[in-house]
Design an enzyme around this catalytic site. Structure first.
Site, PDB file in Angstrom:
ATOM      1  N   ASP A  24      39.162  33.861  50.074  1.00  0.00           N
ATOM      2  CA  ASP A  24      38.407  34.897  49.355  1.00  0.00           C
ATOM      3  C   ASP A  24      37.501  34.313  48.281  1.00  0.00           C
ATOM      4  O   ASP A  24      36.936  35.048  47.473  1.00  0.00           O
ATOM      5  CB  ASP A  24      39.372  35.897  48.718  1.00  0.00           C
ATOM      6  CG  ASP A  24      40.340  35.237  47.745  1.00  0.00           C
ATOM      7  OD1 ASP A  24      40.737  34.068  47.981  1.00  0.00           O
ATOM      8  OD2 ASP A  24      40.731  35.877  46.757  1.00  0.00           O
ATOM      9  N   TYR A 142      48.428  34.842  37.405  1.00  0.00           N
ATOM     10  CA  TYR A 142      47.934  33.587  36.832  1.00  0.00           C
ATOM     11  C   TYR A 142      47.973  33.613  35.307  1.00  0.00           C
ATOM     12  O   TYR A 142      47.494  34.584  34.695  1.00  0.00           O
ATOM     13  CB  TYR A 142      46.489  33.342  37.272  1.00  0.00           C
ATOM     14  CG  TYR A 142      46.342  32.931  38.712  1.00  0.00           C
ATOM     15  CD1 TYR A 142      46.155  31.600  39.066  1.00  0.00           C
ATOM     16  CD2 TYR A 142      46.392  33.874  39.730  1.00  0.00           C
ATOM     17  CE1 TYR A 142      46.020  31.216  40.388  1.00  0.00           C
ATOM     18  CE2 TYR A 142      46.264  33.506  41.062  1.00  0.00           C
ATOM     19  CZ  TYR A 142      46.077  32.174  41.379  1.00  0.00           C
ATOM     20  OH  TYR A 142      45.950  31.801  42.689  1.00  0.00           O
ATOM     21  N   LYS A 173      52.743  35.606  43.867  1.00  0.00           N
ATOM     22  CA  LYS A 173      52.105  34.297  44.025  1.00  0.00           C
ATOM     23  C   LYS A 173      51.775  33.772  42.638  1.00  0.00           C
ATOM     24  O   LYS A 173      51.172  34.493  41.827  1.00  0.00           O
ATOM     25  CB  LYS A 173      50.828  34.448  44.850  1.00  0.00           C
ATOM     26  CG  LYS A 173      49.913  33.223  44.849  1.00  0.00           C
ATOM     27  CD  LYS A 173      48.646  33.523  45.631  1.00  0.00           C
ATOM     28  CE  LYS A 173      47.614  32.398  45.501  1.00  0.00           C
ATOM     29  NZ  LYS A 173      46.388  32.692  46.279  1.00  0.00           N
TER      30      LYS A 173
END
Length: 264
Positions: A24, A142, A173
């Site tokens: 992506d 993140y 993730k």
């Protein structure tokens, strides 16, 4: 009783393990090497044994035919051309994703910056909608922003991963903490399955495979590698080598054999 979410999870994993290749990146940074022809790269990693790929909605619409591995859509985006590249906003919906035939939905959330609250709101909203339609939800969490001094700090990464789980993600993730031992604590403190983000290019194929083996041994259910796969000299071969470790539970040495040149 098997739910729709169970069925879709089975399409993006194999034996409960995930080898996903995110592609992506081009919306954010342009058509970088390896993604000039995204469909060809998808075909290579599918032949190599990936369980899933992740792209933006436009790539799904542009595919010439369905791909025989799991398909994950990325709902959020930003660009490096904008004033706030860390601010991810939604550019697609859950219903649109279902119409496109995806097997799972993902959004990117940066924790630690001034735009955090907006992304947290998106995280909770998309989680609820995915539950309503029985679609697996993957939260890409993140540590990234003005308040983050060390994005690999194990305590910070564990906190960020936990946020994704607390907000309702089915899979989280997140980034590597530098060693399997410290990543073990991230996995242990997260109540839903964890997969490793790829990050920057690895020093070597062997280093990538050893990191992969390390995180799998401490409880991760898989890896999601982008540049380390689609910018490899052979996306097919590196995917095949990663499959040996992630899915087949082979050794690094066995996986490295896949990458050796064929005898002339």
């Amino acid at each position: 009783m098997v739910s729709g979410k169970d069925v879709r999870l089975s399409r993006i994993t194999r034996s409960g393990r995930m080898l996903c290749i995110p592609m992506d990146h081009s919306l954010a940074v342009g058509p970088i090497p390896g993604l000039e022809d995204t469909e060809e790269t998808i075909n290579q990693i599918a032949r190599g044994g990936a369980t899933a790929f992740l792209v933006q909605k436009g790539i799904i619409k542009s595919l010439s035919k369905p791909v025989d591995i799991g398909m994950i859509i990325q709902l959020s985006a930003s660009t490096t051309l904008g004033m706030s590249p860390n601010r991810k906003i939604l550019i697609a919906s859950v219903l649109e994703s279902i119409r496109l035939g995806v097997d799972a939905i993902s959004i990117h959330v940066n924790i630690g910056g001034k735009e955090e609250s907006e992304m947290l709101q998106q995280l909770g909203m998309v989680s609820d909608e995915c539950d309503a339609y029985s679609v697996p939800f993957i939260a890409m969490m993140y540590p990234r922003g003005e308040n983050i001094k060390d994005p690999t700090d194990p305590e910070v990464v564990a906190h960020v991963a936990r946020i994704g789980a607390e907000a309702g993600a089915d899979i989280v993730k997140t980034v590597y903490t530098g060693s399997p031992e410290t990543f073990r604590e991230v996995v242990r403190k997260c109540p839903v399955p964890v997969v490793l983000a790829g990050g920057s290019k690895a020093e070597s194929d062997e280093a990538l495979l050893r990191t992969t083996q390390g995180v799998m041994r401490v409880g991760a259910i898989g890896v999601t590698y982008g540049r380390n796969v689609f910018q490899h000299r052979s996306p097919f071969l590196i995917t095949k080598a990663l499959k040996k470790i992630v899915i087949d539970k082979a050794s690094v040495e066995e996986a490295m054999e896949v990458l050796k040149p064929a005898p002339s």
